[in-house]
Design a protein around this motif. Structure first.
Motif, PDB file in Angstrom:
ATOM      1  N   ARG C 121       0.690  -1.197  -0.001  1.00  0.00           N
ATOM      2  CA  ARG C 121       0.025  -0.115  -0.070  1.00  0.00           C
ATOM      3  C   ARG C 121       0.745   1.304   0.045  1.00  0.00           C
ATOM      4  NH1 ARG C 121      -1.307   5.040   1.143  1.00  0.00           N
ATOM      5  NH2 ARG C 121       0.340   4.352   3.175  1.00  0.00           N
ATOM      6  N   GLY C 122       0.581   2.068  -1.034  1.00  0.00           N
ATOM      7  CA  GLY C 122       1.295   3.418  -1.008  1.00  0.00           C
ATOM      8  C   GLY C 122       0.618   4.412  -1.879  1.00  0.00           C
ATOM      9  N   ASN C 123       1.113   5.613  -1.774  1.00  0.00           N
ATOM     10  CA  ASN C 123       0.445   6.626  -2.657  1.00  0.00           C
ATOM     11  C   ASN C 123       1.020   6.179  -4.097  1.00  0.00           C
ATOM     12  OD1 ASN C 123       2.868   7.970  -3.045  1.00  0.00           O
ATOM     13  ND2 ASN C 123       2.458   8.958  -0.957  1.00  0.00           N
ATOM     14  N   ASP C 141       4.617  12.593   1.587  1.00  0.00           N
ATOM     15  CA  ASP C 141       3.196  12.995   1.483  1.00  0.00           C
ATOM     16  C   ASP C 141       2.993  13.119   0.100  1.00  0.00           C
ATOM     17  OD1 ASP C 141       2.686  12.957   4.088  1.00  0.00           O
ATOM     18  OD2 ASP C 141       3.809  15.083   4.066  1.00  0.00           O
ATOM     19  N   GLY C 142       3.339  12.252  -0.853  1.00  0.00           N
ATOM     20  CA  GLY C 142       2.845  12.193  -2.122  1.00  0.00           C
ATOM     21  C   GLY C 142       3.778  13.006  -3.276  1.00  0.00           C
ATOM     22  N   ALA C 149      -2.429   6.097 -14.110  1.00  0.00           N
ATOM     23  CA  ALA C 149      -2.311   5.511 -12.779  1.00  0.00           C
ATOM     24  C   ALA C 149      -3.051   3.994 -12.512  1.00  0.00           C
ATOM     25  CB  ALA C 149      -3.253   6.268 -11.758  1.00  0.00           C
ATOM     26  N   ILE C 150      -3.797   3.848 -13.380  1.00  0.00           N
ATOM     27  CA  ILE C 150      -4.358   2.327 -13.426  1.00  0.00           C
ATOM     28  C   ILE C 150      -3.505   1.308 -14.075  1.00  0.00           C
ATOM     29  CG2 ILE C 150      -6.337   0.851 -14.308  1.00  0.00           C
ATOM     30  CD1 ILE C 150      -7.993   3.347 -13.865  1.00  0.00           C
ATOM     31  N   GLU C 151      -2.691   1.832 -14.920  1.00  0.00           N
ATOM     32  CA  GLU C 151      -1.900   1.058 -15.744  1.00  0.00           C
ATOM     33  C   GLU C 151      -0.689   0.697 -14.665  1.00  0.00           C
ATOM     34  OE1 GLU C 151      -2.814  -0.864 -18.055  1.00  0.00           O
ATOM     35  OE2 GLU C 151      -0.618  -1.761 -18.002  1.00  0.00           O
ATOM     36  N   ILE C 152      -0.172   1.728 -14.073  1.00  0.00           N
ATOM     37  CA  ILE C 152       1.041   1.477 -13.126  1.00  0.00           C
ATOM     38  C   ILE C 152       0.538   0.506 -11.863  1.00  0.00           C
ATOM     39  CG2 ILE C 152       2.376   2.639 -11.422  1.00  0.00           C
ATOM     40  CD1 ILE C 152       2.368   5.287 -13.239  1.00  0.00           C
ATOM     41  N   GLY C 168      -4.626   7.912  -3.423  1.00  0.00           N
ATOM     42  CA  GLY C 168      -4.636   9.225  -4.038  1.00  0.00           C
ATOM     43  C   GLY C 168      -6.130   9.664  -3.994  1.00  0.00           C
ATOM     44  N   LYS C 169      -6.402  10.761  -4.966  1.00  0.00           N
ATOM     45  CA  LYS C 169      -7.765  11.273  -4.959  1.00  0.00           C
ATOM     46  C   LYS C 169      -8.616   9.923  -4.855  1.00  0.00           C
ATOM     47  CE  LYS C 169     -10.667  14.834  -7.158  1.00  0.00           C
ATOM     48  NZ  LYS C 169     -11.667  13.657  -7.225  1.00  0.00           N
ATOM     49  N   ASP C 170      -8.560   9.146  -5.998  1.00  0.00           N
ATOM     50  CA  ASP C 170      -9.378   7.817  -6.050  1.00  0.00           C
ATOM     51  C   ASP C 170      -8.164   6.861  -5.700  1.00  0.00           C
ATOM     52  OD1 ASP C 170     -11.701   8.569  -6.976  1.00  0.00           O
ATOM     53  OD2 ASP C 170     -11.100   8.740  -9.016  1.00  0.00           O
TER      54      ASP C 170
END
Lengths: 268, 268, 268
Positions: C121-123, C141-142, C149-152, C168-170
């Motif tokens: 679990r990470g940002n 803090d990011g 993002a989804i691909e990563i 993140g935001k999502d």
């Protein structure tokens, strides 16, 4: 022991602001310091072997808590404890999670062998473990213990030659001869981390101003339990976050009158 | 220095969100991180010798606090401090409890010898100890200091070639030439652990955005004192728990208008 | 996955009170313990190499967090992780600030080489760093990450053979095959230290009671996000201090009905 004695000891802590040297775990260090400040004591934390003897020497009480113990800190605790012994500073020992791992048992035995501990504070499962009674410990938050709680506490006090405090629904305090039960407290205490650890530090603050350690312990437990009851009354419906903050408030605010009114204990 | 300059520096912190590398004690790490976040800065904690040079290098400010110092951390502080010096990152030093044990004095001297410290923040007793003045320190929460507080601070700044902040009922800031007194603050600050430590980190955040370190320090102290006053106004009747939470709230909320209205300071 | 499954897992945590062994940083240890207690889990912290294998063995989940990592703790994490692997205890890894210093990257690689990690679990920036994607990390803090993002997240899950959570935001959860997005949460979470770290511990608590780790992770993120929304609704106007306390309250209080009402997620 009368309630006015409890109140007198509380007042003495608030007036003399004893310096309490806490060698404690990383989880509760902040809550312990804020709790002692709120009570009126002066907290200091130091765990480096190169300074703990000097710090323990100037303290009114020394607290040893093995919640996140490691070898260097254990060595430092022995040094601090011996210094406290030489300078007649009372030592309170909190065997957090003893029995959960072999190392905690070894560390506890080492401390009890090398340091003259005045008061030991644990939940009933931890106290049982200290004297080799069968019990079940789940993590560091207690568990079930079979057997007679009062008998275990009394026997622990005899074996370990210390005032022993076994906390639970009721709290038992014994030096092997005198035994008290304190009925104060609130179940929400078990849902806030460090309330047991802070209690041990509060006991150290009371022992700093009252050399009859049974009376110091009984007074500390009544006081702490009343603080919890008053704070819970105001916040239990909101949750553990709100309780934690109100508990700090009430450590300062609880009055002689509330101790008189709510204090509930008996000598066996 | 005018109040609009104070406000300007506060706004710069809030807008640029400087990264502050805190090498601090286990008691206040959480409160420091939350305080810096509330203010608008970005906290990071790292104390392992194998990474502190890299962390200090990318920070806007480095905070060294000896509250629970041990030998490995001291070595790491020197490494971090030297890295900060090379990369022109301002270093703030907080000699918590210096004088309470010989080791804290030795550690402080080592840091001041090896690292070019920009700003030193302590209570008056700690600042006195730093320059060998007689004073009495009780634990880490201050004590009495005899002598002229302003003179001690000015002399400490001269001797240590740093901006020196001596906090107390009034706060004194001096670089040996310019000297300011800030009247803001509230006594309840002394009943919450880590308020002094967090102040030192806040000073680091202000120094990250204002290279006139006297102005950075004066602005930080005015801001912090006003935050305390506004928070105390709302919570002092409840207790130190409520104050602690409201203090975090107000680190975000205190406005330019409140700084303008309540800020109270003078240049000597 | 349906919401009733989320609720069912939450209830299972609350009923079975899994013991979570947290090897985490000094900043968030207290908040983590209080958060887990509020949720209904049982926290324990232990980081000494001489006891971590024994502690991990009896835990329902092990959390490894490198927020203030140093060499001894890294060695202890490997020992604990191997013990967890032998005893089928799920391991959650939180690579706090990876990329901020070379040491954090080395430490993370070492953990992933030596320990069979179930969930990471990470940002998004941290997850990108884990698989060598270009990104910019500012402290812990990011920061900004370029790319999909989804691909990563999906690629990280494939490469690292673990369930990967990029917050993140999502929030994105993927095991390389199944991928979910959770829309719950609140921006104020980024202004309270340790909310990411506590989330990782909460994920460990959910993994302790649900062996489909994708479902455990999705349930934990929905739950956590709803808790944040409910707490923010009540306190965001006051500030981050008040939010932090209400967040602990709501970890206990958030109901099946609120999860049903506010939970927002989709499978891609």
């Amino acid at each position: 022991m009368e309630k006015h004695k409890v109140i007198e000891i509380v007042n003495r802590v608030r007036e003399t602001k004893p310096l309490i040297h806490n060698m404690t775990n990383i989880v509760v260090a902040n809550f312990t310091a804020n709790g002692l400040l709120a009570l009126g004591a002066s907290p200091v934390m130091a765990s480096y072997e190169g300074e703990v003897a000097d710090m323990a020497k100037i303290a009114g009480g020394l607290l040893l808590n093995i919640g996140t113990i490691h070898q260097q800190e254990l060595d430092a605790m022995i040094i601090a404890g011996k210094s406290a012994n030489v300078h007649q500073v009372p030592v309170v020992f909190d065997p957090v999670g003893i029995g959960a791992t072999p190392y905690r048992t070894i560390a506890s035995e080492k401390i009890l062998q090398e340091v003259n501990v005045s008061i030991i504070r644990g939940n009933l499962a931890e106290i049982s473990q200290l004297i080799g009674e069968q019990g079940e410990i789940k993590g560091v938050d207690g568990g079930e213990v079979y057997g007679n709680a009062i008998e275990i506490t009394r026997r622990a006090a005899e074996h370990l030659r210390a005032v022993v405090i076994a906390t639970g629904k009721d709290d038992i305090i014994s030096d092997g001869t005198r035994t008290f039960v304190v009925h104060n407290g609130h179940p929400i205490l078990t849902k806030v981390t460090g309330t047991g650890c802070l209690l041990s530090s509060v006991v150290a603050a009371f022992a700093a101003v009252e050399r009859d350690f049974v009376q110091a312990a009984v007074a500390a437990l009544i006081f702490y339990g009343v603080v919890a009851e008053v704070a819970a009354e105001k916040t239990v419906a909101n949750g553990t976050g709100s309780f934690q903050i109100e508990f700090l408030n009430q450590l300062s605010n609880v009055s002689a009158k509330e101790i008189e009114q709510y204090g509930s204990f008996e000598q066996l």
